[in-house]
Each structure stands twice: as structure tokens, then as C-alpha cells.
Design a protein around this motif. Structure first.
Motif, PDB file in Angstrom:
ATOM      1  N   UNK A 179       1.094  -1.269  -0.124  1.00 34.22           N
ATOM      2  CA  UNK A 179       0.041   0.269  -0.070  1.00 34.22           C
ATOM      3  C   UNK A 179       0.805   1.296   0.108  1.00 34.22           C
ATOM      4  N   UNK A 180       2.158   1.244  -0.100  1.00 33.58           N
ATOM      5  CA  UNK A 180       3.139   2.307   0.032  1.00 33.58           C
ATOM      6  C   UNK A 180       2.867   3.324  -1.176  1.00 33.58           C
ATOM      7  N   UNK A 181       3.196   4.451  -1.126  1.00 35.74           N
ATOM      8  CA  UNK A 181       3.195   5.326  -2.161  1.00 35.74           C
ATOM      9  C   UNK A 181       4.683   5.531  -2.854  1.00 35.74           C
ATOM     10  N   UNK A 182       5.532   4.719  -2.239  1.00 35.21           N
ATOM     11  CA  UNK A 182       6.821   4.703  -2.765  1.00 35.21           C
ATOM     12  C   UNK A 182       6.899   3.456  -3.579  1.00 35.21           C
ATOM     13  N   UNK A 183       7.069   3.500  -5.100  1.00 39.49           N
ATOM     14  CA  UNK A 183       7.250   2.072  -5.910  1.00 39.49           C
ATOM     15  C   UNK A 183       8.243   1.136  -5.394  1.00 39.49           C
ATOM     16  N   UNK A 184       9.592   1.686  -4.975  1.00 38.47           N
ATOM     17  CA  UNK A 184      10.358   0.693  -4.578  1.00 38.47           C
ATOM     18  C   UNK A 184       9.929   0.005  -3.467  1.00 38.47           C
ATOM     19  N   UNK A 185       9.319   0.456  -2.453  1.00 43.86           N
ATOM     20  CA  UNK A 185       8.822  -0.502  -1.443  1.00 43.86           C
ATOM     21  C   UNK A 185       7.710  -1.441  -1.945  1.00 43.86           C
ATOM     22  N   UNK A 186       7.081  -0.767  -2.581  1.00 45.74           N
ATOM     23  CA  UNK A 186       5.888  -1.776  -3.268  1.00 45.74           C
ATOM     24  C   UNK A 186       6.603  -3.213  -4.232  1.00 45.74           C
ATOM     25  N   UNK A 187       7.798  -2.768  -4.925  1.00 45.17           N
ATOM     26  CA  UNK A 187       8.216  -3.769  -5.583  1.00 45.17           C
ATOM     27  C   UNK A 187       9.156  -4.795  -4.748  1.00 45.17           C
TER      28      UNK A 187
END
Length: 377
Positions: free
Chosen positions: A335-343
Motif C-alpha cells: 500500500x506504500x506510495x513509494x514504488x521501491x517499497x511496493x516492488x
């Protein structure tokens, strides 16, 4: 009686010359001191004692030893040339993969150190082949630093722990003639008979051809660059081929710079390479404390206080860890707004469970409420 292969000669500063590098189109670098002092080798460059050598993903550099044995290092590997207690040349593999083949019919004995394990390798004739792979245990514990070690012996080849007599097994081609050994550190080895060598020796033919072409393109882009790091960075930033840019990022990772490869995880253009990049970072993190700290520092500039959390996700997690805090953090990371965290969160979940629940980390979480709910359930 078989004796150790010759120790070679000395160079002008007293280092033992153990062999020479064979091909410019491959990539092998020497490291004197810290990782900032690296030098690319050219064909016929001497391989000398007291120096650490690094190889990279997709490359298969070879060296010819003065004893008539050819060594090939496969992918990201690290080795040095040292000496045994009796002054013989000792080839030391710290990480990665090694293939040794006899180039002559006469038998030879090679002193080899794999991690902390000191062994003698016997190569009987041209049919003889020996492979070694050393990888971190999961998880690495700072107190032991133990590694998983695998040996394969084909033809008239054998190994034995240093100081013990080598038992010579004549090849019997009516049964599988590859003997495989797996051990943790210096512990006892489990022995199995196999029909083939490990896949990494030759690789999947189609993928290996693609990797070699990518490696050649990167090597060509480095022509004239004395600063290898700068050459890799320029290739990552401007090369027209995505695969070359990713390989350059992987090479920078081996040199202690994880910024580029982390940036690929924050860019939708690299979507097809995310899983392999996550695995490469995971292997690098598990090599030791210094590597882990380096990635942690790079993460801090991208995810702030969550750096240690995402560093833990990059290690090789076990299934049971999904039921603890790390598993919950992965779900929350979707649910993060940071793509790196989602990936990172999604790729680790996918690797462990084999499922996707139709989640796409490059898309906004607000548009994937159903997929996220499935992961939560």
C-alpha cells in the motif's frame, strides 16, 4: 605419486605469478586494498598472489595456470591467490562458481581453498573436470560466517580435505559419472551420483547466448574507460539497451555501489528485470556485514527510516517468517506510495508463495484494493 602443480614464478615485486588472464571480451578486475581501487585486466595479464579478483554476472572469465589447468569463474565471484603452509600456490574461492579442467594428460594436484575449507583437487587427464560453488547460508550469522559448498567431480577427478590422502576413483561410464558433494563449511559432505554437471556450468543455451551478447555490449561500451566505476555508471545512465543498463547496475553492486540497481526497482521501465535484481541484491546482502551495511545506507536515502525493514526483506526469507512482523510489513508495503517499497514487498511475497493475486507494483495502490485485500486475507 602425484604432486602439487608448480607454484609459478615471481614478478618484479615478489608476487607469485600463478597464471594469466585469457580473453579481453570477458571482464575480470583486480582489487588492491578497498573496492575503490579496481583495475580491469587485459588478455595475457598475469594473475598474481596477494590480489583479490572480482568477476561479474553474465561473464565467464578464464585463466590458464602455469600447471596446465584452465580455470573459469562463472558469474559474480571473488577469488585470490595465496599459499599453503608449505609454500605451494593455493587458489582461494571466497564466493561464486569455479570450473577447473585439465589441459594435459598428465595428472596434477591443485591446492584449493573454498571459504574456510582447504582441499586438494586431483585432475587425472583431459576428461577430468571439477566444479565448486560457494554461497552464503541463509541466514548468515556473524558468529560463524558459514557457507554452503558444493563440489562436482567428473571423469578421473577427485578432491580431499588437505592433509588426508586422495582416493582416486576411476571413471565407470556404465553409471552416472558425476559425483556431487554438498557440505556446510568444513563439515562432513553428503555425496550423491548425478548424470550432469550443475546447470550454471553451461547454462540454458538460449539464455546463455543472450547473457553473453549483453556482456559483450557492456564490455564494448567500456572501451577507453580507465575508471571502471565511471564506465559502468555511464552505461547504466545512457546505454540504449535495457539489459546492458541492468547488467551495469549489477556490476556496480559487485563493486559496492547498490544505488543504480535500487533505482531500477523504482522505475517501471525495468519491470521485467525486478525479480532478478531482487535476487542479486539478496545474494549480495548475505555475503557479509559490510555488504549489508552498504545496501542499508543506500536504502536510507530512498526509504528513510524503513531502510532496515526493507533490508530484512532482501535476505532469503523462510516461509515461517511470513507469519511474523516481516510478513505483515510486506503486506503493508503493497500500500506504500513509494514504488521501491511496493516492488520489494511484492517480489519477496511472490518468490516465497508463488502467487501474485493480480497485484502490479507499478500501479497505484488505490487502484488495486481488491488485490491487496486478497494478500491481507
Amino acid at each position: 605419486m602425484t604432486t602439487y602443480a608448480g607454484s609459478g614464478v615471481l614478478d618484479s615485486v615478489g608476487n607469485t605469478i600463478a597464471g594469466e588472464f585469457l580473453a579481453d571480451h570477458q571482464l575480470l578486475v583486480s582489487q588492491a586494498g578497498d573496492l575503490s581501487a579496481t583495475r580491469r585486466l587485459v588478455s595475457a595479464a598475469p594473475i598474481v598472489s596477494g590480489t583479490t579478483y572480482l568477476t561479474f554476472d553474465s561473464y565467464r572469465p578464464e585463466m590458464s595456470t602455469r600447471s596446465g589447468v584452465r580455470m573459469m569463474f562463472v558469474g559474480a565471484s571473488e577469488f585470490t591467490i595465496g599459499q599453503t603452509a608449505t609454500g605451494q600456490t593455493e587458489y582461494q574461492l571466497h564466493d561464486g562458481c569455479l570450473v577447473m579442467r585439465a589441459e594435459a594428460e598428465q595428472p596434477s594436484m591443485i591446492a584449493l581453498k573454498i571459504g574456510d575449507r582447504q582441499i586438494d583437487v586431483y585432475l587425472g587427464d583431459r576428461r577430468s573436470i571439477f566444479t565448486a560453488q560457494i554461497t552464503p547460508c541463509s541466514p548468515v550469522t556473524p558468529n560463524t560466517g558459514e557457507r554452503v559448498i558444493q563440489f562436482h567431480c567428473g571423469g578421473i577427478a577427485q578432491w580431499q580435505d588437505r592433509g588426508n590422502p586422495v582416493t582416486i576413483h576411476q571413471a565407470n561410464l556404465t553409471v552416472p559419472f558425476i559425483r556431487a558433494y554438498t557440505a556446510i563449511g568444513t563439515g562432513p559432505a553428503d555425496v550423491t551420483a548425478e548424470e550432469t554437471l550443475p546447470r550454471w556450468v553451461d547454462g540454458d543455451l538460449q539464455n546463455a547466448a543472450v547473457d553473453q551478447e549483453t556482456a559483450r555490449n557492456l564490455t564494448e561500451s567500456l572501451a577507453g574507460d580507465r575508471d571502471l566505476r565511471n564506465g559502468f555508471r555511464k552505461a547504466f545512465e545512457s546505454h540504449r539497451l535495457l539489459k546492458v543498463r541492468v547488467l551495469a547496475a549489477q556490476c556496480l553492486l559487485q563493486l559496492g555501489d547498490s544505488g543504480a540497481i535500487l533505482d531500477t526497482l523504482n522505475n517501471e521501465e525495468y519491470r521485467s528485470t525486478w525479480e532478478l535484481s531482487i535476487q542479486a541484491i539478496g545474494r549480495y546482502v548475505l555475503r557479509g556485514t559490510d555488504e549489508s551495511q552498504q545496501v542499508s545506507q543506500a536504502l536510507q536515502t530512498r526509504v528513510g527510516d524503513n531502510a532496515e525493514l526493507y533490508l530484512s526483506m532482501l535476505g532469503f526469507l523462510k516461509d515461517e517468517e511470513l507469519h511474523g512482523e516481516t510478513g505483515s510489513a510486506m503486506i503493508h508495503g503493497l500500500e506504500s506510495t513509494v514504488m521501491l517499497e511496493r516492488v520489494i514487498s511484492f517480489q519477496r511475497l511472490k518468490i516465497i508463495t508463488g502467487k501474485t493475486h493480480m497485484y502490479e507494483p507499478e500501479r497505484s495502490p488505490q487502484r488495486q484494493i481488491v488485490s491487496i485485500r486478497r494478500w491481507q486475507q
